[in-house]
Design a protein around this motif. Sequence first.
Motif, PDB file in Angstrom:
ATOM      1  N   TYR A 288     -47.221   4.286  24.128  1.00  0.00           N
ATOM      2  CA  TYR A 288     -47.438   4.816  22.765  1.00  0.00           C
ATOM      3  C   TYR A 288     -46.226   4.539  21.881  1.00  0.00           C
ATOM      4  O   TYR A 288     -46.374   4.105  20.726  1.00  0.00           O
ATOM      5  N   ILE A 289     -45.030   4.778  22.397  1.00  0.00           N
ATOM      6  CA  ILE A 289     -43.801   4.529  21.632  1.00  0.00           C
ATOM      7  C   ILE A 289     -43.679   3.051  21.288  1.00  0.00           C
ATOM      8  O   ILE A 289     -43.247   2.679  20.188  1.00  0.00           O
TER       9      ILE A 289
ATOM     10  N   PHE B 202     -43.605   0.637  12.860  1.00  0.00           N
ATOM     11  CA  PHE B 202     -42.628   1.226  11.933  1.00  0.00           C
ATOM     12  C   PHE B 202     -41.235   0.611  11.963  1.00  0.00           C
ATOM     13  O   PHE B 202     -40.463   0.814  11.032  1.00  0.00           O
ATOM     14  N   TYR B 203     -40.882  -0.124  13.020  1.00  0.00           N
ATOM     15  CA  TYR B 203     -39.493  -0.576  13.155  1.00  0.00           C
ATOM     16  C   TYR B 203     -39.029  -1.459  12.001  1.00  0.00           C
ATOM     17  O   TYR B 203     -37.862  -1.439  11.614  1.00  0.00           O
ATOM     18  N   THR B 204     -39.931  -2.230  11.410  1.00  0.00           N
ATOM     19  CA  THR B 204     -39.541  -3.125  10.310  1.00  0.00           C
ATOM     20  C   THR B 204     -39.158  -2.357   9.049  1.00  0.00           C
ATOM     21  O   THR B 204     -38.416  -2.868   8.211  1.00  0.00           O
ATOM     22  N   VAL B 205     -39.672  -1.128   8.890  1.00  0.00           N
ATOM     23  CA  VAL B 205     -39.391  -0.352   7.671  1.00  0.00           C
ATOM     24  C   VAL B 205     -38.541   0.885   7.930  1.00  0.00           C
ATOM     25  O   VAL B 205     -38.044   1.508   6.993  1.00  0.00           O
ATOM     26  N   CYS B 206     -38.363   1.260   9.187  1.00  0.00           N
ATOM     27  CA  CYS B 206     -37.648   2.501   9.497  1.00  0.00           C
ATOM     28  C   CYS B 206     -36.881   2.365  10.805  1.00  0.00           C
ATOM     29  O   CYS B 206     -37.476   2.071  11.843  1.00  0.00           O
ATOM     30  N   ARG B 207     -35.559   2.567  10.740  1.00  0.00           N
ATOM     31  CA  ARG B 207     -34.721   2.536  11.944  1.00  0.00           C
ATOM     32  C   ARG B 207     -34.120   3.909  12.231  1.00  0.00           C
ATOM     33  O   ARG B 207     -33.299   4.053  13.125  1.00  0.00           O
ATOM     34  N   ASP B 208     -34.506   4.889  11.427  1.00  0.00           N
ATOM     35  CA  ASP B 208     -33.946   6.243  11.526  1.00  0.00           C
ATOM     36  C   ASP B 208     -34.570   6.963  12.716  1.00  0.00           C
ATOM     37  O   ASP B 208     -35.773   7.225  12.740  1.00  0.00           O
ATOM     38  N   LEU B 209     -33.739   7.306  13.704  1.00  0.00           N
ATOM     39  CA  LEU B 209     -34.227   7.947  14.922  1.00  0.00           C
ATOM     40  C   LEU B 209     -34.931   9.270  14.628  1.00  0.00           C
ATOM     41  O   LEU B 209     -35.972   9.578  15.209  1.00  0.00           O
ATOM     42  N   LYS B 210     -34.358  10.063  13.704  1.00  0.00           N
ATOM     43  CA  LYS B 210     -34.956  11.364  13.378  1.00  0.00           C
ATOM     44  C   LYS B 210     -36.347  11.186  12.782  1.00  0.00           C
ATOM     45  O   LYS B 210     -37.288  11.907  13.123  1.00  0.00           O
ATOM     46  N   GLU B 211     -36.479  10.222  11.873  1.00  0.00           N
ATOM     47  CA  GLU B 211     -37.770   9.991  11.236  1.00  0.00           C
ATOM     48  C   GLU B 211     -38.792   9.460  12.246  1.00  0.00           C
ATOM     49  O   GLU B 211     -39.945   9.876  12.265  1.00  0.00           O
ATOM     50  N   LEU B 212     -38.347   8.541  13.112  1.00  0.00           N
ATOM     51  CA  LEU B 212     -39.240   7.988  14.127  1.00  0.00           C
ATOM     52  C   LEU B 212     -39.680   9.056  15.123  1.00  0.00           C
ATOM     53  O   LEU B 212     -40.830   9.080  15.558  1.00  0.00           O
TER      54      LEU B 212
ATOM     55  N   VAL C  49     -44.042  12.542  17.210  1.00  0.00           N
ATOM     56  CA  VAL C  49     -44.636  13.863  17.500  1.00  0.00           C
ATOM     57  C   VAL C  49     -45.892  14.080  16.671  1.00  0.00           C
ATOM     58  O   VAL C  49     -46.909  14.591  17.148  1.00  0.00           O
ATOM     59  N   LEU C  50     -45.839  13.650  15.402  1.00  0.00           N
ATOM     60  CA  LEU C  50     -46.927  13.891  14.467  1.00  0.00           C
ATOM     61  C   LEU C  50     -48.206  13.132  14.844  1.00  0.00           C
ATOM     62  O   LEU C  50     -49.314  13.648  14.706  1.00  0.00           O
ATOM     63  N   ASN C  51     -48.041  11.899  15.339  1.00  0.00           N
ATOM     64  CA  ASN C  51     -49.204  11.038  15.576  1.00  0.00           C
ATOM     65  C   ASN C  51     -49.677  10.984  17.030  1.00  0.00           C
ATOM     66  O   ASN C  51     -50.731  10.418  17.302  1.00  0.00           O
ATOM     67  N   PHE C  52     -48.907  11.573  17.937  1.00  0.00           N
ATOM     68  CA  PHE C  52     -49.281  11.497  19.349  1.00  0.00           C
ATOM     69  C   PHE C  52     -50.632  12.159  19.661  1.00  0.00           C
ATOM     70  O   PHE C  52     -51.416  11.609  20.434  1.00  0.00           O
ATOM     71  N   PRO C  53     -50.963  13.328  19.072  1.00  0.00           N
ATOM     72  CA  PRO C  53     -52.278  13.928  19.365  1.00  0.00           C
ATOM     73  C   PRO C  53     -53.443  12.995  19.022  1.00  0.00           C
ATOM     74  O   PRO C  53     -54.456  12.984  19.731  1.00  0.00           O
TER      75      PRO C  53
ATOM     76  N   ALA D  99     -49.777   6.771   7.759  1.00  0.00           N
ATOM     77  CA  ALA D  99     -48.458   7.398   7.912  1.00  0.00           C
ATOM     78  C   ALA D  99     -47.358   6.539   7.317  1.00  0.00           C
ATOM     79  O   ALA D  99     -46.311   7.050   6.918  1.00  0.00           O
ATOM     80  N   MET D 100     -47.595   5.216   7.216  1.00  0.00           N
ATOM     81  CA  MET D 100     -46.604   4.314   6.623  1.00  0.00           C
ATOM     82  C   MET D 100     -46.288   4.705   5.189  1.00  0.00           C
ATOM     83  O   MET D 100     -45.200   4.450   4.680  1.00  0.00           O
ATOM     84  N   GLN D 101     -47.249   5.339   4.510  1.00  0.00           N
ATOM     85  CA  GLN D 101     -47.054   5.700   3.099  1.00  0.00           C
ATOM     86  C   GLN D 101     -46.096   6.872   2.922  1.00  0.00           C
ATOM     87  O   GLN D 101     -45.641   7.153   1.821  1.00  0.00           O
ATOM     88  N   THR D 102     -45.801   7.595   3.990  1.00  0.00           N
ATOM     89  CA  THR D 102     -44.962   8.797   3.863  1.00  0.00           C
ATOM     90  C   THR D 102     -43.652   8.697   4.636  1.00  0.00           C
ATOM     91  O   THR D 102     -42.959   9.685   4.799  1.00  0.00           O
ATOM     92  N   VAL D 103     -43.291   7.489   5.116  1.00  0.00           N
ATOM     93  CA  VAL D 103     -42.044   7.331   5.844  1.00  0.00           C
ATOM     94  C   VAL D 103     -40.878   7.710   4.939  1.00  0.00           C
ATOM     95  O   VAL D 103     -40.821   7.297   3.784  1.00  0.00           O
ATOM     96  N   TYR D 104     -39.953   8.500   5.450  1.00  0.00           N
ATOM     97  CA  TYR D 104     -38.762   9.008   4.767  1.00  0.00           C
ATOM     98  C   TYR D 104     -39.082  10.051   3.703  1.00  0.00           C
ATOM     99  O   TYR D 104     -38.381  11.027   3.551  1.00  0.00           O
TER     100      TYR D 104
END
Length: 398
Positions: free
Chosen positions: A207-208, A215-225, A230-234, A264-269
Amino acid sequence: MPHLENMVLCRESQVSTLQSLFGERHHFSFPSIFIYGHTASGKTYVTQTLLKSLELPHVFVNCVECFTLRLLLEQILNKLNHLSSSEGECSTQITCETFNDFVRLFKQITKAESLKDQTVYIVLDKAEYLRDMEANLLPGFLRLQELTDRNVTVIFLSEIVWEKFRPNTGCFEPFVLYFPDYSIGNLQKILSHDHPPEYSADFYAAYINILLGVFYTVCRDLKELRHLAVLNFPKYCEPVVKGEASERDTRKLWRNIEPHLKKAMQTVYLREISSSQWEKLQKDDTDPGQLKGLSAYTQVELPYYSKFILIAAYLASYNPARTDRRFFLKHHGKIKKTNFLKKHEKITSLVTLQLLTLVGHDDQLDGPKYKCTVSLDFIRAIARTVNFDIIKYLYDFL
C-alpha cells in the motif's frame, strides 16, 4: 543501543555523530550544535528521542511559542528548575528579563545536586526566530558554556542554513550537522514501519508503495505522507474487508484506491479538507471542490471591508471591462456603494495572503494594477459571510 535503532530509522549517521558529540555524561560536550534540514527531515524527533533514550538532562523550547525574550528565558529557566527539583517539590516561578539575569540564574539552578557532574542540554526548536530578537541573544547562547562556566550544550534546530544566522560582528561557531531529505527508499521503510497489527507487513508495504508512486513527485514531507497514508488506508482495505479481494490482489486493490488518491492530490499540504470531511467525501463519492471553498476560507479570516475589496477585485478581474459601468456605477442599482476601493488605499495584506497579485509594473502613473487569484468557490464562501450574492454580478452567469 538496539532499541534506539528501531525507534530512529534511516538516520544512523546523524545519531552516531550526536552520540559522539555528547560523549559520557560527565564529559564537557561541544558548547553549541546547529542542526538544520528541511521540514520533516527528523531533526526534532531524532534529537528528542536520543536525549530521552539516553536519559540526559535537557529542556526543550519552541521559539515560535516563546516569541519574546522574557518568555524564552523564563521557560528555559523554569523547565530547568523543575528538572533540578526533587520529586514532589513545588518551586516558585522564576522571572527573568535580561540575558545577564539569565546567566546568573542559570548558574544558581545548575548548582543543584541532580545536575552536577553531567552535561545539561538546552534545545531551541525553530531557532530561526531568534534572529528577530535582541542582538546579544544568539551570540550569548553560542557562548553559554563559557559565560556560565557550566557543563551545558545548546542545540539549535532550524530549517535554514547557519550562514543565514551568523551575525556580522562575528560569533562562536557551532558544530553544524545537516539532516538531508529522506529518499523514496527511506520513506518506504519509515512509513511501512507504521503498519497496523491486524494486517501483514507485506500488505501494508504494498500500500505504501502505491501511495508513494502517486504522491512522491509532489510531496516529500514525511508528516504529510504519514497523514495521507492513515487517511486513505481504510479505502485500500475496503475490498479485503468486504471479501471481494485478498491481500495479494494488488491490481484489484489499486483499481479501487486510484480514484480516491487522485482526489486526495487536490488537498496535499493545504489540508483544505479535514479528516472527517474526507471520510464523508469518500462515502458520498462527491467532488472535493464542493468543500474546498468553504474549508479553505476557514484558514483565512479577513476584516469586514477587506472582504468587499476582494469581492470587487474578483468582479473586476473576471468580468469584461465593458461591463464595469453596469456593475459598479451607482445609478445602475446593482451595488449601492462602491467607494470602498480608492487609489490611495493599500490592499497589501490581500497581496501578502496571495489573494491578489500585482500585474504590470508598480511604478505606473495611474497606480498599480492587481488581479484577483482566488477560485470561484473561495470567493463564494467569502461573499456568503457578508450576505452578498456574487453570482448576480458575474457576467458569465447572466
